[in-house]
Design a protein around this motif. Structure first.
Motif, mmCIF file in Angstrom:
data_model
loop_
_atom_site.group_PDB
_atom_site.id
_atom_site.type_symbol
_atom_site.label_atom_id
_atom_site.label_comp_id
_atom_site.label_asym_id
_atom_site.label_seq_id
_atom_site.Cartn_x
_atom_site.Cartn_y
_atom_site.Cartn_z
ATOM 1 N N ASN A 341 0.838 -1.195 0.000
ATOM 2 C CA ASN A 341 0.000 0.000 0.000
ATOM 3 C C ASN A 341 0.876 1.249 0.000
ATOM 4 O O ASN A 341 1.222 1.788 1.055
ATOM 5 C CB ASN A 341 -0.914 0.006 1.226
ATOM 6 N N ALA A 342 1.230 1.712 -1.206
ATOM 7 C CA ALA A 342 2.008 2.958 -1.293
ATOM 8 C C ALA A 342 1.121 4.175 -1.058
ATOM 9 O O ALA A 342 1.621 5.287 -0.874
ATOM 10 C CB ALA A 342 2.683 3.058 -2.664
ATOM 11 N N GLY A 343 -0.199 3.972 -1.030
ATOM 12 C CA GLY A 343 -1.112 5.052 -0.698
ATOM 13 C C GLY A 343 -0.896 5.570 0.712
ATOM 14 O O GLY A 343 -1.335 6.682 1.036
ATOM 15 N N ALA A 344 -0.230 4.783 1.553
ATOM 16 C CA ALA A 344 0.088 5.235 2.911
ATOM 17 C C ALA A 344 0.964 6.479 2.880
ATOM 18 O O ALA A 344 0.959 7.272 3.834
ATOM 19 C CB ALA A 344 0.787 4.111 3.679
ATOM 20 N N ILE A 345 1.688 6.684 1.783
ATOM 21 C CA ILE A 345 2.503 7.904 1.630
ATOM 22 C C ILE A 345 1.575 9.100 1.451
ATOM 23 O O ILE A 345 1.786 10.158 2.055
ATOM 24 C CB ILE A 345 3.450 7.754 0.421
ATOM 25 N N ILE A 346 0.549 8.930 0.621
ATOM 26 C CA ILE A 346 -0.404 10.012 0.358
ATOM 27 C C ILE A 346 -1.077 10.465 1.659
ATOM 28 O O ILE A 346 -1.297 11.659 1.882
ATOM 29 C CB ILE A 346 -1.487 9.550 -0.645
ATOM 30 N N GLU A 347 -1.392 9.495 2.524
ATOM 31 C CA GLU A 347 -2.119 9.814 3.752
ATOM 32 C C GLU A 347 -1.197 10.137 4.918
ATOM 33 O O GLU A 347 -1.658 10.289 6.060
ATOM 34 C CB GLU A 347 -3.046 8.643 4.091
ATOM 35 N N GLY A 348 0.113 10.242 4.640
ATOM 36 C CA GLY A 348 1.062 10.660 5.666
ATOM 37 C C GLY A 348 1.377 9.612 6.713
ATOM 38 O O GLY A 348 1.949 9.918 7.769
ATOM 39 N N GLU A 349 1.048 8.359 6.431
ATOM 40 C CA GLU A 349 1.288 7.297 7.411
ATOM 41 C C GLU A 349 2.692 6.724 7.296
ATOM 42 O O GLU A 349 3.231 6.185 8.265
ATOM 43 C CB GLU A 349 0.255 6.182 7.221
ATOM 44 N N LYS A 350 3.278 6.790 6.091
ATOM 45 C CA LYS A 350 4.628 6.278 5.868
ATOM 46 C C LYS A 350 5.364 7.224 4.936
ATOM 47 O O LYS A 350 4.743 7.974 4.165
ATOM 48 C CB LYS A 350 4.587 4.864 5.258
ATOM 49 N N THR A 351 6.691 7.159 4.971
ATOM 50 C CA THR A 351 7.504 7.961 4.059
ATOM 51 C C THR A 351 7.810 7.164 2.798
ATOM 52 O O THR A 351 7.632 5.935 2.747
ATOM 53 C CB THR A 351 8.829 8.359 4.720
ATOM 54 N N LEU A 352 8.286 7.858 1.768
ATOM 55 C CA LEU A 352 8.714 7.166 0.547
ATOM 56 C C LEU A 352 9.777 6.123 0.866
ATOM 57 O O LEU A 352 9.764 5.012 0.335
ATOM 58 C CB LEU A 352 9.291 8.189 -0.445
ATOM 59 N N GLU A 353 10.716 6.491 1.740
ATOM 60 C CA GLU A 353 11.800 5.570 2.080
ATOM 61 C C GLU A 353 11.255 4.320 2.766
ATOM 62 O O GLU A 353 11.709 3.198 2.495
ATOM 63 C CB GLU A 353 12.820 6.271 2.978
ATOM 64 N N GLU A 354 10.279 4.503 3.651
ATOM 65 C CA GLU A 354 9.711 3.346 4.357
ATOM 66 C C GLU A 354 8.986 2.408 3.396
ATOM 67 O O GLU A 354 9.118 1.180 3.488
ATOM 68 C CB GLU A 354 8.755 3.835 5.448
#
Length: 402
Positions: A341-354
């Motif tokens: 789920n790379a959408g977690a980046i959009i929602e601020g839950e994870k960073t690109l690096e994570e």
């Protein structure tokens, strides 16, 4: 710490992460019989691929030779009607010389549908026992070839899923793996920034030439590589889509340019030129995402990363597909089909690096035998159509083979 996992040792020296029997129809007229042969067996041990055309095509012959000797393939059953133009004798010889068990059934000589199905199933039952004893071998990240494509892109693809895949590519290349990105028709406008990353000036020019060829090809067709679904998803131009697609290549130096069926000679990052050479003869370069995945596998990809914003459920025959969902709403709607789920980046839950690290970890787990979502669901999509290519020149692969 060096990461290792157990692969399958092939007699030709290659190392696979799966050990499947490929059933191959050599013309559409043999498709039904081939599919009936595979229906008796488990989805993860026998895979169906094929070429539908009755007329000869050098690209299809080369692709099928590379696919049937792919690292993940342990044995091959060829199914011919008998009067098609595909050179089945040459294909069988190539497979046999690779050390893999191979059998050819010709329907016109085997008594028809029922007896050919019976003979094919009997051969596979015997061969599955035989290839179960294929020696296991330690593999490292540097043994891997990983491809990436994107499909069903939307406005989130270029800011979450694709750059996260690029982070994973950087980690793979740093550890000696070979990584392949493609879709030259979706790199229009990126040729100069891409050329600046080339290993040599001569390769830089080849990269520019590939994009120029793609632009001219699509102009002739009267369409760009831009579907209505891309616009519905918020993309506005091919240049915007290109910039989003380009970032999945990461930031490593570009080591070479290959064409479908060319296998990277060493670790590094490679662009695959998927647009045919010469005049437009067979229509669109790739009619759907799985045609691109097939070309990645023919170039030796152990697995393919598939980044999507609008959503997709496909997998592939022969090699796993890891689906990376860029859009959080799409992920929630299709989470049973998505691996990351790379959408977690959009929602601020994870960073690109994570998320890049999560993709990398998923690649290692898949190489070590963990099933992707599409494998668990039994997906085995496959497309191979007509194309024509000229061989690449020496400027395309400046690095010596490992």
């Amino acid at each position: 710490m060096t990461q290792t996992f157990q692969g399958y040792a092939r007699q030709d020296g290659r190392k696979g992460i799966r050990n499947v029997v490929a059933v191959v129809y050599l013309v559409e007229c043999a498709h039904f019989v081939s599919r009936k042969i595979t229906e008796k067996f488990g989805e993860n041990e026998v895979h169906l691929i094929g070429f539908p055309g009755c007329f000869p095509n050098a690209y299809a012959q080369n692709m099928m030779e590379k696919l049937c000797t792919h690292q993940n393939v342990g044995a091959v059953l060829l199914v011919s009607l008998g009067c098609e133009s595909f050179n089945r004798a040459k294909l069988e010889n190539v497979i046999r010389e690779s050390g893999r068990p191979v059998e050819t059934l010709v329907i016109q000589k085997s008594g028809g549908t029922a007896t050919t199905i019976q003979a094919g199933r009997a051969w596979i039952e015997k061969t599955l026992v035989e290839i179960a004893d294929v020696p296991r071998i330690e593999m490292r990240v540097s043994d891997l070839i990983v491809g990436t494509i994107c499909g069903g892109s939307d406005g989130t693809s270029g800011i979450s899923g694709n750059p996260a895949a690029g982070r994973a590519f950087d980690k793979l290349v740093a550890q000696g793996a070979a990584c392949i990105f493609e879709e030259t028709g979706e790199l229009i406008g990126c040729e100069d920034i891409m050329a600046a990353r080339a290993a040599t000036p001569e390769l830089a020019q080849e990269l520019r030439n590939a994009v120029t060829k793609a632009e001219a090809y699509y102009d002739t067709l009267g369409f760009g590589s831009f579907a209505s679904g891309n616009a519905t998803g918020g993309l506005t131009t091919i240049e915007e889509k290109s910039l989003g697609a380009y970032v999945k290549s990461g930031s490593s130096q570009i080591s070479g340019l290959i064409k479908p069926g060319d296998i990277p000679p060493t670790g590094g990052l490679y662009l695959m030129d998927v647009v045919p050479d010469g005049d437009v003869r067979f229509g669109f370069p790739n009619i759907a995402d799985n045609a691109e995945i097939t070309e990645m596998i023919a170039s030796g990809a152990h697995m393919t990363l598939f980044v999507t914003g609008r959503g997709s459920v496909v997998g592939s025959a022969l090699a796993p597909v890891i689906k990376i969902c860029a859009n959080p709403d799409t992920y929630r709607a299709l989470k049973d089909d998505m691996d990351v789920n790379a959408g977690a980046i959009i929602e601020g839950e994870k960073t690109l690096e994570e998320v890049g690290q999560e993709i990398f970890d998923t690649i290692i787990a898949t190489a070590d035998g963990a099933k992707t979502k599409s494998e668990e669901l039994g997906h085995q999509e496959f497309i191979l159509t007509y194309k024509s290519f000229e061989p690449i020149g020496p400027a395309c692969l400046p690095a010596p083979a490992r």
